[in-house]
Design an enzyme around this catalytic site. Structure first.
Site, PDB file in Angstrom:
ATOM      1  N   GLU A 207      17.224 -63.773   8.240  1.00  0.00           N
ATOM      2  CA  GLU A 207      17.955 -64.603   9.201  1.00  0.00           C
ATOM      3  C   GLU A 207      18.239 -63.861  10.506  1.00  0.00           C
ATOM      4  O   GLU A 207      18.172 -64.445  11.583  1.00  0.00           O
ATOM      5  CB  GLU A 207      19.264 -65.109   8.586  1.00  0.00           C
TER       6      GLU A 207
ATOM      7  N   ASP B  75      20.901 -74.950  14.145  1.00  0.00           N
ATOM      8  CA  ASP B  75      20.099 -74.100  15.026  1.00  0.00           C
ATOM      9  C   ASP B  75      19.365 -75.007  16.010  1.00  0.00           C
ATOM     10  O   ASP B  75      19.639 -76.200  16.103  1.00  0.00           O
ATOM     11  CB  ASP B  75      19.119 -73.248  14.206  1.00  0.00           C
TER      12      ASP B  75
ATOM     13  N   TYR C 200      25.734 -69.993  12.532  1.00  0.00           N
ATOM     14  CA  TYR C 200      24.452 -70.349  11.936  1.00  0.00           C
ATOM     15  C   TYR C 200      24.090 -69.436  10.766  1.00  0.00           C
ATOM     16  O   TYR C 200      23.789 -69.898   9.666  1.00  0.00           O
ATOM     17  CB  TYR C 200      23.309 -70.320  12.968  1.00  0.00           C
TER      18      TYR C 200
END
Length: 364
Positions: free
Chosen positions: A34, A135, A117
DNA sequence: AATGCGGGGAC
DNA sequence: GTCCCAGCATT
């Protein structure tokens, strides 16, 4: 919309790409993926995911690395604060949290480099917590299907889309829902030329039904690009050494290494070079050395036209001036043979790929 | 609320 | 050329 979540997850299960971090829920690897993928396309980030997982098999191995080693592995990916925060968080988890990665959204979000996020993504994928990710993909998908024209780069917009996504998420399948809506945005509901004709939502999609696909999502901010003129001083001593500094102050490329830099207001020509550079201080072993006092043998401009290197907010005009020195005369130097061990900006890395210092080392 | 932060790929 | 990418931190 009836069964939005079911339709979306169904689409996902039939159309998802097989990616290296799918089918696992190890928080270290999900977190790593991520961070790498923040503002970064899957195709660009994937090689870095492999590099990091091969270099550091777990979060403790990453924590025990030197920051310069982490930056070197991150070289070329951009947004280098991600690498520094990645390393800081690894140390935090390994040595302050007893090696146990936080397992709730609110605890995960406290980590450096982790925002709304990323915390939502890790919490849902690793720990089945139903926190919706928002996102760039989610903004696009939801703004089009639901016809929302609130600017996505505004505070009300961020709140509105987060609330909508949170309202839509399937609490029993949060991990798949979150990945589904992102995958849908990335491969189907693309920014340009989305596949609306065979989209499972085209009958309900407000934007498609009203011919406003290319009007959504709405963004108000416009970035203006600043021109900057960089003149890199590529010193070469007779011993095959050069001068390399680590960038520390604010600005681009913090933590990376680069050559002594003379920044000018406009493109610098050969005629003006000597006069512009004479007072520049170069890093020395004990104290800075003024350029004018160096035993310069020769100055060679590598190319007449500057290399154009584009960043999001800056357009760099970069020239490399090769400067042959009789001796190192107090400069803090590194060997060209060690150059590959330093993390450098892409523009320098690319230049050095086609540069052979040995052609410039004086013989005899 | 604005701004800064990389680099690459699609069009 | 423009736009945007599995955003975040700082001011």
């Amino acid at each position: 919309m009836l069964n939005f979540s079911n339709k979306l997850i169904n689409w996902y299960l039939q159309n998802k790409r097989e990616l290296p971090w799918r089918q696992i829920n190890d928080p270290y690897r999900i977190w790593l993926s991520e961070i790498i993928l923040q503002q970064t396309r899957v195709e660009q980030g994937t090689p870095y995911y492999f590099k990091f997982t091969e270099a550091f098999s777990d979060i403790k191995a990453l924590a025990d690395a030197h920051e310069d080693e982490v930056l070197k592995l991150w070289q070329g990916l951009g947004y280098y604060s991600r690498a520094r925060n990645l390393h800081a968080t690894a140390k935090k988890v390994a040595y302050e949290l007893d090696g146990k990665f936080p397992d709730t959204y609110s605890e995960i979000k406290k980590l450096k480099g982790v925002g709304d996020y990323t915390a939502s993504a890790i919490a849902s994928i690793c720990f089945d917590e139903a926190t919706a990710v928002v996102d760039g993909n989610v903004y696009r998908v939801l703004s089009r299907i639901f016809g929302i024209d609130t600017p996505i780069d505004s505070t009300p917009g961020k709140k509105e889309f987060k609330a909508l996504a949170q309202n839509l998420i399937d609490a029993d399948d949060a991990a798949n829902f979150n990945q589904a809506i992102m995958e849908f945005g990335a491969t189907q509901c693309k920014p340009k030329n989305p596949y609306c004709l065979h989209c499972p939502f085209n009958e309900d999609c407000v934007a498609f039904q009203h011919g406003k696909i290319d009007k959504l999502p709405v963004k108000k901010g416009k970035i203006k690009v600043k021109n900057r003129f960089f003149n890199y001083l590529l010193f070469i001593t007779t011993e095959g050494e050069t001068v390399l500094n680590q960038r520390e102050d604010k600005g681009i490329w913090r933590g990376l290494f680069d050559f002594p830099l003379l920044e000018t207001e406009a493109d610098l020509t050969k005629e003006n070079f000597r006069d512009s550079v004479k007072d520049l201080k170069i890093t020395g072993e004990t104290k800075p050395v003024v350029f004018a006092e160096l035993p310069v043998i020769d100055i060679i401009l590598q190319q007449q036209d500057p290399i154009i290197h584009k960043l999001s907010h800056q357009k760099l005009h970069v020239k490399f001036w090769v400067i042959k020195l009789k001796n190192k005369s107090g400069l803090k130097t590194v060997s060209f043979d060690d150059f590959e061990n330093y993390a450098v900006p892409r523009v320098i890395d690319r230049f050095m790929e086609g540069f052979d210092y040995k052609c410039f080392v004086s013989v005899g």
